[in-house]
Design a protein around this motif. Structure first.
Motif: not given
Length: 243
Positions: A93-98, A167-169, A193-198, A203-206
C-alpha cells in the motif's frame, strides 16, 4: 515514454543474480535494459538515458527504497515497478501511495515480471493516447472544497491547505470527474492507475478511509464520499469545474 520503439527498462538492484536474470530475460523479449546498484546509479542513468520504466528494489544497502521511489516520482511520471522481498500488505500500500504502478515480490517468475512490465507500459501508452481531459481544467470545487489539478493542492472551506498523497489526489480527482455517480472499485483502480490485480482491491478502501479522515466532518458517518455496498463509492456533491 518511448514505447513506439524498443522499451528501455532501468533495473536498480544490488543483487547481481537478479540484475543478470532480469537483464537477460527482458533483453530476450525485445526490451533494452540498463542496470545499476544504487540510488545514485538510478538518477545518473535516468538523467542520461531515455527510460521507459524503472524496476526498483526497495531493499538497497544503506538506502531507503521508499524515499528513492518518492524522489523519482517527484521528478518524472515514468512508470515504476517496485521489487522487494517483503510481503506485508502495508509495504504494498505504501509503495502504491508513493506513486508506484506495480509491486513484485521476490522471488518472482521472470515470465510474470515480463507480463507485469508489459501491462504497465500498455497502461501508460493508452493513457498517452487519451484526450487530456484535465489539461484545460484548473480545479474542481465541491461543498466548499477546492482541488487544484495543476498544483495538486486541496483547500478546505476554511481556506486551509490539506496535504494529499498521490493516491488520495488521484482518487479524489476521479470522484470529482463523476459526481453523484457510483464508481466501482475496478473503475477507480483504472482511473487512478493503481494496479488492477485482486490483491490490491483493498487499496481503494484504504485510500477512501484516509481521504475521509481529511475531508469529512465525521469520518465514521461520511456525508461526501458514500459507500454503495456491493458496488463502490460515489461523491455525493455537485462539482463545479474551474478553467
Amino acid at each position: 515514454m518511448n514505447v513506439a520503439t524498443t522499451p528501455h527498462i532501468l533495473v536498480i538492484d544490488d543483487d547481481p543474480d537478479v540484475r543478470d536474470l532480469v537483464t537477460e530475460y527482458l533483453g530476450n523479449n525485445d526490451m533494452r535494459v540498463s542496470a545499476g546498484t544504487s540510488g545514485a546509479d538510478m538518477f545518473r542513468l535516468f538523467d542520461s538515458e531515455s527510460i521507459d520504466l524503472v524496476l526498483l528494489d526497495l531493499k538497497l544497502p544503506g538506502e531507503d527504497g521508499m524515499q528513492l521511489a518518492r524522489q523519482l516520482r517527484e521528478r518524472a511520471t515514468v512508470p515504476i515497478v517496485l521489487l522487494t522481498g517483503r510481503n506485508e500488505e502495508a509495504d504494498r500500500v505504501m509503495g502504491l501511495e508513493l506513486g508506484a504502478d506495480d509491486y513484485v515480490t521476490k522471488p518472482f517468475s521472470p515470465r510474470e515480471l515480463l507480463a507485469r512490465v508489459r501491462a504497465v507500459l500498455r497502461r501508460y501508452q493508452v493513457q498517452a493516447t487519451l484526450p487530456e481531459r484535465d489539461n484545460t481544467r484548473r480545479a474542481f470545487r465541491f461543498s466548499g472544497w477546492e482541488l487544484n489539478l495543476r498544483t495538486r493542492r486541496l483547500v478546505s472551506p476554511q481556506g486551509e491547505s490539506v496535504e494529499l498523497s498521490n493516491g488520495e489526489f488521484s482518487l479524489l480527482s476521479a470522484l470529482c470527474r463523476a459526481p453523484r455517480r457510483v464508481l466501482q472499485r475496478d473503475q477507480l483502480l483504472s482511473m487512478t492507475r493503481l494496479h488492477e490485480a485482486e490483491v490490491y482491491d483493498r487499496t481503494i478502501d484504504v485510500q477512501v478511509r484516509r481521504l475521509r479522515l481529511k475531508i469529512e466532518a465525521d469520518a465514521a458517518h461520511p456525508a461526501l464520499i458514500l459507500t454503495e455496498r456491493g458496488a463502490g463509492y460515489r461523491l455525493d456533491s455537485d462539482v463545479e469545474t474551474l478553467y
